[in-house]
Design a protein around this motif. Structure first.
Motif, short mmCIF file in Angstrom:
data_model
loop_
_atom_site.label_atom_id
_atom_site.label_comp_id
_atom_site.label_asym_id
_atom_site.label_seq_id
_atom_site.Cartn_x
_atom_site.Cartn_y
_atom_site.Cartn_z
N UNK A 59 33.37 19.77 15.87
CA UNK A 59 34.15 20.99 15.76
C UNK A 59 35.23 20.62 16.61
N UNK A 60 35.07 19.84 17.74
CA UNK A 60 36.17 19.34 18.80
C UNK A 60 36.05 17.93 18.66
N UNK A 61 37.06 16.87 19.10
CA UNK A 61 36.99 15.81 19.26
C UNK A 61 35.40 15.07 20.02
N UNK A 62 34.79 14.14 19.33
CA UNK A 62 33.67 13.75 19.76
C UNK A 62 33.89 12.78 21.23
N UNK A 63 35.26 12.19 21.45
CA UNK A 63 35.40 11.31 22.54
C UNK A 63 36.70 11.91 23.13
N UNK A 64 36.70 11.82 24.61
CA UNK A 64 38.00 11.97 25.32
C UNK A 64 39.10 11.52 24.54
N UNK A 65 40.30 12.31 24.74
CA UNK A 65 41.40 11.78 23.96
C UNK A 65 42.83 11.91 24.91
N UNK A 66 42.37 12.41 26.14
CA UNK A 66 43.62 12.38 27.02
C UNK A 66 43.16 11.95 28.41
N UNK A 67 44.20 11.69 29.09
CA UNK A 67 44.19 11.58 30.68
C UNK A 67 45.05 12.09 31.24
N UNK A 68 44.89 12.44 32.62
CA UNK A 68 45.85 13.18 33.43
C UNK A 68 46.04 12.15 34.67
N UNK A 69 47.36 11.97 34.87
CA UNK A 69 47.89 11.47 36.17
C UNK A 69 48.37 12.44 37.31
N UNK A 70 47.56 12.21 38.43
CA UNK A 70 47.88 13.64 39.48
C UNK A 70 47.81 12.45 40.75
N UNK A 71 48.76 12.64 41.35
CA UNK A 71 49.08 12.06 42.71
C UNK A 71 49.94 12.67 43.59
N UNK A 72 49.51 12.62 44.97
CA UNK A 72 50.60 13.28 46.01
C UNK A 72 52.10 12.75 45.91
N UNK A 73 52.94 13.31 46.49
CA UNK A 73 54.15 12.89 46.57
C UNK A 73 54.15 12.01 47.91
N UNK A 74 54.62 10.56 47.72
CA UNK A 74 54.70 9.93 48.70
C UNK A 74 56.30 9.62 49.30
N UNK A 75 56.18 9.48 50.60
CA UNK A 75 57.50 9.12 51.41
C UNK A 75 57.05 7.98 52.17
N UNK A 239 49.77 17.51 49.52
CA UNK A 239 51.12 17.82 48.93
C UNK A 239 51.90 16.63 49.13
N UNK A 240 51.72 15.86 50.28
CA UNK A 240 53.02 14.88 50.58
C UNK A 240 51.93 13.94 51.39
N UNK A 241 52.26 12.70 51.16
CA UNK A 241 51.72 11.45 52.14
C UNK A 241 52.93 10.57 52.70
N UNK A 242 52.69 10.82 53.83
CA UNK A 242 54.05 10.07 54.55
C UNK A 242 53.40 8.60 55.03
N UNK A 339 46.82 5.48 44.02
CA UNK A 339 47.13 6.16 42.52
C UNK A 339 46.53 5.47 41.56
N UNK A 340 46.00 4.39 41.70
CA UNK A 340 45.30 3.74 40.45
C UNK A 340 43.82 4.27 40.34
N UNK A 341 43.12 4.08 41.45
CA UNK A 341 41.81 4.48 41.47
C UNK A 341 41.68 5.98 41.56
N UNK A 342 42.61 6.84 42.27
CA UNK A 342 42.42 8.09 42.29
C UNK A 342 42.48 8.97 40.72
N UNK A 343 42.83 7.99 39.69
CA UNK A 343 42.86 8.76 38.64
C UNK A 343 41.86 8.06 37.41
N UNK A 344 41.57 6.84 37.63
CA UNK A 344 40.83 6.03 37.09
C UNK A 344 39.14 6.23 37.67
#
Length: 487
Positions: A59-75, A239-242, A339-344
């Motif tokens: 009735x809905x996808x059997x396996x995950x079909x999407x991923x999201x990328x989230x990271x703080x702003x970086x300076x 919100x921000x990583x300096x 950024x890599x492991x924070x999403x994977x």
């Protein structure tokens, strides 16, 4: 050594998602039964441990079909810390909670940050009691402080312990009636999702390791069970990583070492984690999609580049405390890996590290100015790495060979079944050259402690379920046994 083009590889991975064989052997869903696979005919045997059910129209996808990328702003840049007062002024905050640890409170990073707040007439209160390798008790102390002072924003100046403590203080200040275990990862806590925006948090890292300035994860020792666990949700991320290279100049060599080993394992584990589209069914609500989603084409790019930088620059940092170029590159590598492991996500090295830290009775790493026994996080994740990657290489051996090549191995004629051995051997040489403690035995553990270490690993579902190959109880025991000595 052949060069690796992460961007090209990522494009290939995206093109392959729709055509990849989804039988358990290639989806890396752990089982041990023969099954019929259209691509391979009768009796194709998977290196996995659960049954292969007949496919029904979902009735809905059997396996995950999407991923999201989230990271703080970086300076990023030398001297960027001096801008933080203007950032809070721009946010129109009324009272900032500045968090740091007792060792840092009189040092350059904290002095510079507070000077910037004062020059910009930003009202603040200082919490300088952060515990290195925080516990549930130390989290609660910081939470109570933030609630008492009714702050409306947070500034973390320190390593991962400080940044993670600030995340917890921010979270529970926004949910003052919540029980502490409400948001802690299941099965230790309830894993309640965060359903509203938190207060602004700016993070200024002073170590080149955790990448916590980019992630929505806060890790702590849960003393009642003597294990590490955490809270994980995208809403926790700063919100921000300096990221200011001047702030890591005072790190002792052993702190550089431990922090750099954490970056190394972040990169390797996220690159070898189960793919996002094979992890599980999609959530009923996108709010419930986990922060750690499995390897994906975007995280792959950040993780590989971070590992390349660690392999090159960590030995230089440990050898020469005045190698400022190497220090700067390691700080950047920590952010890349975050950024890599924070999403994977990460998997077995981190899952097995939590009981190593939590059950430590006598080990205290040199050059750490703490009043309690402590295995630094980067050390605890590294000591099992050779055995872990020898085990996980049964799935995606090509990726394990790529990692071995980054450590200098000639993989031209290496067979896939030897990928784990080659990578483990290169890791052992790398660790020996850096004088990493020689396995969990050097941390005070013996064979008699392995059952407790295994039991402490099993509840770490958030990370161990991201391994490319399921690790059963006997697998974990064997990995710990092989990690008593690593070279």
């Amino acid at each position: 050594m052949a060069s690796i083009n992460p961007a090209a590889r990522s494009l290939r991975l995206l093109q392959q998602v729709g055509s990849r064989c989804l039988c358990p052997a290639h989806s890396r869903q752990p089982v041990a039964v023969a099954h019929n696979c259209p691509s391979h005919g009768q009796g194709h045997r998977a290196a996995t441990r659960q049954g292969y059910a007949s496919v029904k129209k979902p009735t809905r996808p059997a396996m995950e079909y999407a991923f999201e990328m989230a990271s703080s702003n970086i300076r990023f840049g030398e001297g960027a810390t001096r801008e933080v007062g203007m950032d809070f002024l721009n946010l129109k905050t009324n009272k900032v909670c500045v968090l740091t640890d007792p060792n840092l409170k009189t040092m350059h990073p904290v002095r510079e940050a507070i000077r910037s707040l004062e020059e910009n007439n930003v009202n603040y209160v200082l919490y300088d009691r952060v515990r290195i390798e925080p516990s549930d008790a130390s989290f609660k102390d910081a939470i109570a402080f933030a609630q008492q002072h009714q702050v409306d924003s947070f500034l973390a100046v320190g390593g991962g312990s400080v940044m993670d403590t600030a995340k917890a203080a921010n979270l529970y200040s926004s949910y003052p009636d919540a029980d502490f275990l409400d948001f802690v990862n299941a099965p230790i806590g309830k894993g309640r999702p965060i359903d509203k925006a938190l207060r602004p948090l700016i993070a200024i890292p002073t170590t080149a390791g955790t990448g916590s300035e980019t992630t929505g994860t806060a890790i702590f020792d849960y003393k009642p069970l003597k294990v590490k666990t955490g809270i994980a949700h995208r809403a926790l991320k700063p919100l921000l990583g300096i990221v200011d290279p001047l702030n890591t100049r005072s790190m002792p060599a052993q702190v550089h070492l431990a922090s750099g080993l954490d970056v190394l394992c972040h990169a390797m584990e996220s690159y070898t984690a189960i793919p996002y589209n094979l992890r599980s069914a999609p959530p009923l609500n996108p709010l419930l999609r986990p922060a750690y989603q499995g390897s994906n084409p975007i995280s792959d790019v950040w993780s590989l580049r971070a590992l390349q930088m660690v392999v090159e620059y960590l030995p230089r940092v440990v050898k020469d405390p005045n190698d400022h170029q190497a220090q700067s590159q390691m700080l950047l590598a920590a952010t890349f890996a975050g950024i890599g492991f924070g999403n994977a996500g990460v998997h077995l090295c981190h899952g097995m590290s939590y009981p190593i830290s939590g059950l430590n009775k006598q080990y205290k790493h040199p050059q750490y100015q703490v009043d309690h026994n402590m295995v630094p996080h980067g050390i605890s994740v590294a000591v099992t790495a050779p055995a872990v990657f020898q085990f996980t290489s049964a799935m995606y051996p090509e990726r394990h060979l790529e990692l071995a090549e980054l450590f200098g191995a000639d993989i031209t004629n290496v067979k896939k079944e030897d990928a784990g051995r080659v990578l483990a051997d290169r890791l052992r040489v790398y660790f020996q050259d850096l004088k990493v403690p020689n396995g969990i035995g050097a941390l005070g553990f013996g064979s008699q402690d392995i059952p407790a270490l295994v039991e402490g690993t099993l509840p770490q579902h958030r990370v161990i379920k991201l391994a490319p190959l399921e690790a059963a109880k006997d697998d974990l025991q064997r990995i710990f046994e092989q990690s008593l000595n690593i070279y």
